[in-house]
Scaffold this motif. Structure first.
Motif, PDB file in Angstrom:
ATOM      1  N   ALA A 260      -0.559  -0.827  -9.897  1.00 18.02           N
ATOM      2  CA  ALA A 260      -0.217   0.446  -9.265  1.00 18.02           C
ATOM      3  C   ALA A 260       1.288   0.695  -9.283  1.00 18.02           C
ATOM      4  O   ALA A 260       1.739   1.834  -9.211  1.00 18.02           O
ATOM      5  CB  ALA A 260      -0.729   0.478  -7.830  1.00 18.02           C
TER       6      ALA A 260
ATOM      7  N   THR B  26      -7.571  -0.419  -9.171  1.00 16.62           N
ATOM      8  CA  THR B  26      -6.940  -0.779  -7.905  1.00 16.62           C
ATOM      9  C   THR B  26      -7.519   0.049  -6.766  1.00 16.62           C
ATOM     10  O   THR B  26      -7.692  -0.454  -5.644  1.00 16.62           O
ATOM     11  CB  THR B  26      -5.416  -0.579  -7.990  1.00 16.62           C
TER      12      THR B  26
ATOM     13  N   ALA C 180       2.384  -5.201  -9.516  1.00 22.55           N
ATOM     14  CA  ALA C 180       0.984  -4.793  -9.457  1.00 22.55           C
ATOM     15  C   ALA C 180       0.763  -3.626 -10.411  1.00 22.55           C
ATOM     16  O   ALA C 180       1.688  -2.872 -10.708  1.00 22.55           O
ATOM     17  CB  ALA C 180       0.618  -4.378  -8.033  1.00 22.55           C
TER      18      ALA C 180
ATOM     19  N   ASP D   3      -3.196  -7.752  -7.560  1.00 20.47           N
ATOM     20  CA  ASP D   3      -3.755  -6.444  -7.232  1.00 20.47           C
ATOM     21  C   ASP D   3      -4.218  -6.404  -5.771  1.00 20.47           C
ATOM     22  O   ASP D   3      -3.968  -5.428  -5.049  1.00 20.47           O
ATOM     23  CB  ASP D   3      -4.938  -6.127  -8.137  1.00 20.47           C
TER      24      ASP D   3
ATOM     25  N   ASP E 203      -1.373  -6.321  -3.381  1.00 21.89           N
ATOM     26  CA  ASP E 203      -0.795  -4.973  -3.398  1.00 21.89           C
ATOM     27  C   ASP E 203      -1.617  -4.035  -2.513  1.00 21.89           C
ATOM     28  O   ASP E 203      -1.058  -3.242  -1.742  1.00 21.89           O
ATOM     29  CB  ASP E 203      -0.747  -4.462  -4.837  1.00 21.89           C
ATOM     30  N   VAL E 204      -2.938  -4.140  -2.618  1.00 22.20           N
ATOM     31  CA  VAL E 204      -3.815  -3.328  -1.757  1.00 22.20           C
ATOM     32  C   VAL E 204      -3.564  -3.675  -0.291  1.00 22.20           C
ATOM     33  O   VAL E 204      -3.461  -2.785   0.568  1.00 22.20           O
ATOM     34  CB  VAL E 204      -5.294  -3.561  -2.134  1.00 22.20           C
TER      35      VAL E 204
ATOM     36  N   ARG F 197      -6.647 -10.588 -10.411  1.00 14.55           N
ATOM     37  CA  ARG F 197      -6.884  -9.695  -9.283  1.00 14.55           C
ATOM     38  C   ARG F 197      -6.058 -10.069  -8.061  1.00 14.55           C
ATOM     39  O   ARG F 197      -6.003  -9.310  -7.107  1.00 14.55           O
ATOM     40  CB  ARG F 197      -8.368  -9.700  -8.913  1.00 14.55           C
TER      41      ARG F 197
END
Length: 579
Positions: free
Chosen positions: A191, A103, A189, A154, A157-158, A151
């Motif tokens: 993270a 991530t 996610a 992910d 989330d980023v 992805r």
């Protein structure tokens, strides 16, 4: 025979509070999903904190003179997010460390950063550019499906973390509860799940996801009950008590507190019994079955060594390569591999060669854009265009073996033909290594007897085998039942592979998530599988399940399962045969 895992916490005050809450409820509601990690937990619901709002579409245009500073502001925010994720990865182990590092790499991915910079130079604000750039890439990945769709969560989330950084808001994610709680969400996610404390988050339930999603894999590593693809879960508010049964795949909303406490206590006793299993792996009548651990690095191997695991059935080496601008040297690789070999000195260690590409691109391998990356250049196929990459890795593995006085086994991922297996085996033997291959592609299972003419062992990766056999994205909640490893079509290929191994007198293991299911483990042994490799936390449950049944009963269960036509019927048949 089902294995259960229950995190040990002081539940007296919790049950008192839950009893008060549940008495105000009327009839308990049972929601169904896909079972992932067995075990029972009863606690109030918590949900992830609010994500930062999307920037308005009519955002004010940035003056041209201010645009370079706006680009710098955007890049600084992305770098800050990446740094925090890398810091968390450095203090995590195993899969948690891997997904956090991955991530972090996404937070500084050149594709979305480059697009965002173009948008800012055209007049967008940093917030607007980040949101638009990531939305564009996420939509493309969602259309690609398969592994690339993993992805999307992910990336979003980023996006939220970068937007929060730009706005000066707290980092979004999962709150730290004051009491043991059940984390419920639409999706999680990596993270979010990687840093969870299993003493406080005692179970996971999601509306989306599949049995091989990152959430599911980390739940196994944490050893907490998990159910995914739960219909109706979004309507359950925070604070409501629920009982998660990860073996049955149910979430009971506002259950009777007394009944729930009794069920949890039964699960606790079963967990205590399982914890007493010390190995080695064998059935009740003495048939040996190696019970091994999956690891990602030296720290994870040292943790696994504290369990009854007899060795390592899958050492994922990707952590040596991800987030690197250049390939690590042979010496550096050898030191990393040596940590795992040292942790299991004198035991079997199976090292999987680089399994990158698709959702795990390497910056230095020259990946091209592909229309369908999940069916593209990944796994051993990377070495076709980068032959030195594989040879240097084999050299490093051999050096690590010599330095530690061990004899590591190596296996190649994504093998599809007998010729590929032959080429890999010859190269591995040239370094004095014991060669094998992964069975993840249906063609490899169908050709197992021919592949075994060239290699010394096979290892079945049920996660990808299920995905490719069923033509179903393993991250799709709508298709989660198709990627269930209990699907008869998948198990038919497993049986075919195990039968080929028995005929050749060579071992066939399973290192996918199917090996972590105690009930399915018995079926796999009945099919002729000789070893099972799972997350370290799953090792005692698998071993205890095998110790309670005879090989004859395992074979009877396998015979019953292959006669079924659905995953649900396969489970029922196994339960009936094993008792």
């Amino acid at each position: 025979m089902c294995g259960f895992t229950l995190v040990s916490v002081d539940l007296s005050m919790l049950f008192c509070n839950l009893d008060h809450m549940s008495t105000s409820s009327t009839t308990a509601q049972v929601l169904s999903g896909v079972p992932v990690v067995a075990g029972v937990a009863y606690a109030p619901v918590i949900r992830p904190g609010a994500r930062p709002p999307a920037p308005p579409a009519d955002d004010t245009e940035i003056n041209e003179a201010d645009r370079p500073a706006e680009v710098a502001r955007m890049k600084d925010a992305a770098a800050a997010v990446a740094d925090r994720l890398r810091e968390r990865a450095a203090h995590a182990t195993g899969v948690a460390s891997e997904v956090l590092a991955t991530t972090a790499a996404l937070a500084q991915d050149r594709a979305w950063l480059g697009d965002a910079e173009k948008r800012i130079r055209a007049g967008n604000s940093a917030e607007q550019a980040v949101s638009g750039a990531i939305a564009k890439i996420a939509d493309a990945l969602a259309r690609a499906g398969d592994l690339m769709a993993e992805r999307v969560t992910d990336l979003r989330d980023v996006r939220d973390r970068v937007l929060a950084q730009l706005a000066g808001l707290p980092e979004p994610g999962v709150p730290v509860p004051d009491v043991p709680s059940v984390l419920c969400a639409e999706d999680l996610a990596p993270a979010d799940t990687a840093g969870l404390d299993p003493a406080l988050v005692v179970a996971l339930a999601t509306t989306l996801g599949g049995p091989t999603s990152h959430t599911a894999i980390i739940a196994r590593q944490l050893g907490i009950p998990c159910v995914v693809a739960v219909d109706g879960l979004d309507a359950v508010p925070a604070g409501v008590p629920v009982m998660v049964d990860g073996g049955r795949g149910t979430v009971t909303v506002s259950p009777d507190a007394t009944s729930a406490a009794r069920t949890v206590e039964e699960s606790r006793r079963d967990a205590h019994r399982i914890a007493q299993w010390t190995g080695p792996g064998r059935t009740a009548d003495g048939h040996p079955v190696a019970v091994l651990a999956n690891v990602q690095d030296g720290a994870a191997a040292r943790t696994a060594r504290q369990t009854p695991a007899e060795g390592v059935g899958l050492f994922r080496t990707e952590m040596c390569f991800l987030n690197r601008d250049t390939e690590p040297s042979v010496d550096e690789q050898a030191r990393i591999y040596g940590e795992v070999l040292t942790a299991f000195q004198g035991a079997k260690v199976v090292i999987r060669t680089l399994d990158a590409g698709s959702d795990k691109p390497l910056k230095f391998a020259g990946h091209r854009d592909e229309a369908n990356p999940a069916l593209g250049v990944r796994g051993v196929r990377i070495s076709f265009g980068n032959p030195g990459l594989l040879s240097r890795q084999l050299e490093a593995i051999a050096a690590a073996g010599q330095a530690t006085g061990t004899d590591p086994w190596v296996m190649a991922p994504m093998i599809a033909t007998a010729d590929e297996a032959k080429t890999f085996a010859a190269q591995a033997r040239s370094y004095g290594l014991t060669p094998g291959v992964m069975i993840e592609v249906p063609a490899a299972a169908l050709l197992a007897r021919h592949i075994l003419e060239h290699v010394d062992f096979l290892s079945i990766g049920t996660n990808d085998l299920a995905q490719y056999t069923m033509a179903a994205d393993r991250m799709s909640s709508e298709l989660a039942t198709l990627t269930d490893p209990w699907q008869p079509g998948v198990l038919a290929l497993v049986e075919m592979t195990a039968r080929a191994g028995a005929a050749a007198g060579k071992p066939v293991g399973v290192c996918g998530e199917a090996a972590a299911d105690p009930l399915l483990a018995c079926v796999l042994v009945g099919m002729g599988v000789t070893s099972l490799s799972a997350a370290a936390t799953a090792v005692p449950g698998v071993g205890a399940a095998l110790a309670a049944v005879t090989l004859e009963r395992c074979r009877a269960a396998a015979q019953a399962v292959v006669q079924t036509a659905s995953a649900a019927d396969a489970r029922s048949a196994a339960l009936a045969a094993l008792g």
